[in-house]
Design a protein around this motif. Structure first.
Motif, PDB file in Angstrom:
ATOM      1  N   GLN A  85       0.876  -1.286  -0.164  1.00 31.14           N
ATOM      2  CA  GLN A  85      -0.066   0.044  -0.002  1.00 31.14           C
ATOM      3  C   GLN A  85       0.896   1.312   0.027  1.00 31.14           C
ATOM      4  N   LYS A  88       2.701   1.827  -3.352  1.00 32.68           N
ATOM      5  CA  LYS A  88       1.527   2.182  -4.398  1.00 32.68           C
ATOM      6  C   LYS A  88       1.485   3.741  -4.261  1.00 32.68           C
ATOM      7  N   ASN A  89       1.240   4.070  -2.882  1.00 33.06           N
ATOM      8  CA  ASN A  89       0.940   5.698  -2.569  1.00 33.06           C
ATOM      9  C   ASN A  89       2.314   6.223  -3.019  1.00 33.06           C
TER      10      ASN A  89
END
Length: 310
Positions: A85, A88-89
């Motif tokens: 996560q 991806k951010n």
């Protein structure tokens, strides 16, 4: 025979004197640079080695480390959804911020390269946020983005637009941070590209004018190709900077709401200093190093296809 022996002795003495003077010069040089050498070894090389060793351990930074081999790396990809996560951010932040920062920086550089009145003031004004403390910038924009009494929503209300919750919204928090990052960072590419514009050979532009080329054609076919070495430098440095963004995230959102703005470096910080997982954080840092090194190498290899050197 005696004369030859004396000459040989004098030559031997001169060679010894030269060597002694050279050793003295070398020793003096090492003494002058020794503080820097000690600093680099103590605060760069030694932490790197410690981090490399810690990445193979289960260590909280205080107790004795326990060797676990590659478990930190396998857990990262198999048992930690927050790892992907935050990665991806970070990619989202990087892909959005780099084109905007370099693009707006190019426009400002083209404007500031013109002989207009007060251009020195504008150059200083655009560059000032880049050298301003990121914590101060984060606090100021944190209040600007307040949904009820913030400046941004106040301005939007003036034109009949109901502003979003910004930093409290999982959809708008990251765009808000990106906007602030771009605003803060455009001064750097502006200065680099402005220096490039001022160093372009004027003969090309004179020849183009004689041939009837307009302003857009000169920009498209002369200015931009000649600036490609500067674009390559900016792409590399901006990529490294974007993948290590931390200050704005920490001050403005603390990774929230949820994990909407939690980026990779912020995740490393939390694992190391909030959860006491120094070994795991060290392994994450080495993955980050590998990614940055690989992308930088790829950028360098691909430059042959689009970078022009005069």
């Amino acid at each position: 025979m005696a004369t030859v022996t004396m000459a040989r002795d004098r030559g031997t003495v001169q060679v010894a004197d030269v060597r002694r003077a050279r050793r003295k010069q070398n020793l003096t040089g090492w003494l002058f640079i020794s503080p820097i050498v000690v600093g680099v070894v103590a605060f760069q090389f030694f932490p790197i080695l410690v981090s490399m060793a810690a990445s193979l351990t289960d260590w909280n930074g205080i107790a004795a480390p326990k060797f676990v081999g590659l478990k930190n790396f396998t857990d990262m990809f198999g048992n930690d959804p927050l790892f992907l996560q935050t990665f991806k951010n970070t990619v989202y932040f990087t892909l959005a911020s780099i084109p905007l920062t370099i693009g707006i920086g190019l426009v400002l550089a083209l404007l500031c390269a013109r002989p207009i009145r007060g251009v020195a003031f504008f150059r200083t004004a655009y560059f000032a946020p880049y050298v301003t403390n990121v914590v101060a910038i984060g606090f100021v924009w944190f209040w600007f983005f307040q949904p009820d009494n913030g400046v941004i929503n106040g301005l939007l209300d003036q034109i009949g637009i109901h502003g979003p919750q910004w930093l409290s919204s999982s959809s708008w928090a990251m765009p808000a941070v990106i906007m602030v990052s771009v605003w803060q960072g455009i001064g750097y590419p502006m200065i680099i590209l402005l220096a490039g514009l001022q160093g372009l050979p004027n003969e090309y532009f004179e020849s183009a004018r004689i041939d009837g080329a307009g302003a857009w054609q000169r920009l498209r076919y002369i200015t931009l190709p000649l600036l490609t070495p500067h674009f390559l430098f900016l792409l590399i440095t901006q990529f490294i900077t974007s993948f290590q963004v931390f200050g704005l995230i920490y001050v403005m959102t603390k990774g929230g709401p949820g994990h909407a703005t939690s980026v990779y470096i912020f995740n490393i910080y939390q694992n190391a200093f909030s959860y006491g997982k120094v070994g795991y954080a060290s392994a994450m840092a080495w993955i980050l190093f590998a990614v940055i090194a690989a992308v930088t190498y790829l950028q360098w290899k691909l430059q042959k296809r689009w970078v022009f050197y005069t």
